[in-house]
Design an enzyme around this catalytic site. Structure first.
Site, PDB file in Angstrom:
ATOM      1  N   SER A 114       6.701  17.934  11.254  1.00  0.00           N
ATOM      2  CA  SER A 114       7.610  17.059  11.999  1.00  0.00           C
ATOM      3  C   SER A 114       8.018  17.644  13.344  1.00  0.00           C
ATOM      4  O   SER A 114       8.182  16.904  14.320  1.00  0.00           O
ATOM      5  CB  SER A 114       8.859  16.767  11.168  1.00  0.00           C
ATOM      6  OG  SER A 114       8.536  16.022  10.025  1.00  0.00           O
ATOM      7  N   THR A 167      13.003  16.665  13.707  1.00  0.00           N
ATOM      8  CA  THR A 167      12.733  15.511  14.559  1.00  0.00           C
ATOM      9  C   THR A 167      13.778  15.330  15.647  1.00  0.00           C
ATOM     10  O   THR A 167      13.440  15.292  16.836  1.00  0.00           O
ATOM     11  CB  THR A 167      12.565  14.246  13.707  1.00  0.00           C
ATOM     12  OG1 THR A 167      11.460  14.437  12.805  1.00  0.00           O
ATOM     13  CG2 THR A 167      12.298  13.026  14.573  1.00  0.00           C
ATOM     14  N   HIS A 520       1.792  16.961   4.059  1.00  0.00           N
ATOM     15  CA  HIS A 520       1.455  15.852   4.952  1.00  0.00           C
ATOM     16  C   HIS A 520      -0.049  15.589   4.963  1.00  0.00           C
ATOM     17  O   HIS A 520      -0.831  16.451   4.568  1.00  0.00           O
ATOM     18  CB  HIS A 520       1.894  16.165   6.393  1.00  0.00           C
ATOM     19  CG  HIS A 520       3.335  16.483   6.550  1.00  0.00           C
ATOM     20  ND1 HIS A 520       3.838  17.110   7.660  1.00  0.00           N
ATOM     21  CD2 HIS A 520       4.398  16.264   5.730  1.00  0.00           C
ATOM     22  CE1 HIS A 520       5.149  17.262   7.531  1.00  0.00           C
ATOM     23  NE2 HIS A 520       5.504  16.754   6.367  1.00  0.00           N
TER      24      HIS A 520
END
Length: 559
Positions: A114, A167, A520
């Site tokens: 992220s 983020t 991910h």
């Protein structure tokens, strides 16, 4: 659309007539002809405002879960809304595209985290894994938020995780690693780059002795913070950044939904939880009985829009639905559905705010996909045959070879009353799972899930083994023992949290759900864009996150 304008053609029409013997010419009449024609207006290529919404972990598969639930779950909460999500409305009104998201540079890699992905969305240049606001060589790069602030615009960050999480941090701080959250907190407060910050994460703003220092605790209470916000600290010094934010940097402080509703001013710091904010299942429950104390992602979004839009120069706002990713990491489909619903509420708020404007660009995307999630058909619980009335059946029963999944599974996922973390807490609140029993796991799962497991399935969740990838000093891999994952174990990395992934395995066959990883994937992610057509069409393509960043900056900031 063509705009009508008047094009005036002045034509002198002279009628000549011989009037006398001297052939004198008399001008009889001059006629002016006016003709209306269609002229296309110049396309809009600049806007006052940019709103970027990031569904963390929200790949196409996750969007598919949301849309299947909204459109086809028998008891979908969207049944009274024409079974239409806000994402669908935004897509119909605007443009759709896809975006690659891996670390982009010459030294890049296949899969992104992220921090790197958000840094690329924030800066428009290649970044390295787990960096925040830096390029791939470690250089500080000015972000779109910082450029907007320098141009005189208002700025905001909203997240349902922590304001210092990867983020949001990537848009207003510059650190060599995402884990340096205390330093990120200092940067967010001291630079003055962000006018509105609404999220969780108070623990890295609080002095290290907040648990025992009565004076500090009383100060937080006097500021209006509930004890749940200041229950512990992740700092190693005695700085209280919350007080500094108010007294030195001029932020108005809020700690719950009521305070957020009532706060005024141009600079707001809202810290609504010690770490991450309430999960989507808890939010669904408190919304049902009107008992929510924390603001929702939608509430925070509306407040940020209200405050930032007062700046006549415009604004940049980033909004993150961050717990879609958290649910994906532990392979919790029920929790993930509720996070998608929570994020879609915020998308709806933005769509309603922007739908009649032509001065704002909205981009909705994800940083990456999490979990390699999908619905799949199985050899378990094969469907019984049934008679169909169609004239092509030739007297045969309709009997598929496999279980392709019931639509009722969607309602059953929605019916989940606790996350896998809640189930783990029920088994052992201290997260000591070394001597747990299968029956304890079965009881915890069955208390919260409409899909039930047996004690035998619970026993598989208890199993542990030596960590063959042990690394001294590593945040996760320093553990000498890991929960036992029987396949693809290298892709399940988060220590004892993997008991949650094993819950997902136990439930998966009945849910018709498969998961490929606890981390991910490199899948392209959806891009929804709304705004002036002269800007949105360029997003309807296969692109990379660095491209999205540069398109947003070109739209928001004059060259």
């Amino acid at each position: 659309m063509l705009k009508k304008s008047l094009l005036v053609l002045a034509i002198s029409s002279t009628l000549l007539m011989g009037c006398n013997d001297d052939d004198t010419i008399e001008v009889i009449k001059e006629v002016e002809v006016v003709k209306e024609v269609e002229v296309a207006p110049a396309p809009i290529t600049q806007v006052k405002n940019v709103i970027l919404m990031i569904g963390d972990g929200m790949g196409a598969q996750q969007v598919g879960l949301l849309e299947e639930y909204a459109r086809r779950a028998p008891n979908s909460i969207y049944n009274e809304m024409n079974n239409q999500t806000a994402l669908t409305k935004l897509g119909h009104a605007g443009q759709l595209g896809l975006s690659l998201n891996a670390p982009f540079g010459a030294n890049g890699s296949l899969v992104v985290d992220s921090a790197c992905s958000a840094s690329q969305l924030a800066t428009g240049v290649a970044a390295g894994s787990e960096m925040v606001g830096l390029d791939e060589q470690g250089n500080i790069v000015e972000t779109i938020l910082e450029k907007a602030k320098r141009a005189g615009k208002a700025t905001g960050l909203v997240s349902d995780t922590r304001i210092t999480h990867a983020t949001p941090a990537a848009f207003a701080s510059h650190q060599p690693h995402r884990s340096l959250e205390p330093a990120i907190a200092e940067e967010l407060i001291s630079t003055g780059m962000v006018d509105v910050m609404l999220s969780g994460g108070a623990r890295v703003f609080l002095p290290s002795d907040i648990k025992t220092n009565n004076e500090s605790r009383q100060l937080m209470a006097d500021l209006g913070a509930p004890t749940s916000v200041y229950k512990k600290s992740k700092r190693s010094d005695d700085r209280n950044l919350i007080v500094e934010a108010k007294e030195v940097h001029g932020y108005n402080l809020v700690f719950d939904g009521t305070q957020l509703d009532n706060v005024t001013g141009e600079k707001i710091l809202g810290l609504f939880a010690n770490s991450g904010m309430e999960d989507g299942i808890a939010y669904t429950a408190c919304k049902a009985d009107n008992s929510c104390s924390q603001p929702s992602l939608r509430d925070m979004t509306l407040k940020a829009l209200d405050v930032l839009s007062q700046d006549e120069d415009g604004f940049f706002l980033m909004i993150e639905g961050g717990q879609i990713d958290w649910a994906g990491h532990v392979n919790d489909a029920g929790w993930m559905l509720h996070e998608l619903l929570k994020f879609d509420e915020a998308v709806d708020a933005v769509y309603e705010w922007v739908k009649d404007r032509n001065d704002t660009l909205v981009v909705v995307t994800a940083d990456h996909e999490t979990g390699s999630f999908g619905f799949s058909y199985t050899r378990k619980d094969l469907p019984a045959g049934k008679v169909l009335e169609g004239n092509g059946m030739q007297g045969l029963e309709y009997k598929p070879n496999f279980n392709f999944g019931s639509l009722h599974n969607l309602d059953r996922l929605y019916a989940q009353t606790g996350t896998f973390y809640d189930m783990m807490n029920q088994v052992n609140g201290d997260w000591d799972f070394t001597n747990t029993l299968g029956s304890e796991w079965a009881d915890a799962v069955n208390a919260h899930s409409d899909f039930k497991i047996s004690d035998e399935q619970g026993t598989a969740i208890t199993e542990r083994e030596a960590n063959e990838y042990h690394v001294d000093g590593h945040k996760y891999l320093s553990a000498t023992e890991f929960p036992k994952i029987n396949d693809f174990k290298e892709f399940f990395v988060y220590g004892d949290e993997l008991h949650a992934n094993l819950i997902g395995r136990a439930l998966s066959a009945d849910q018709n759900v498969v998961w490929g990883t606890g981390t991910h994937t490199a899948a392209p992610v959806p891009v929804y864009v709304y705004g002036p057509q002269g800007l949105t069409q360029q997003f309807s393509t296969m692109q990379h996150h660095v491209d999205i960043a540069n398109k947003m900056m070109s739209a928001l900031l004059p060259e």
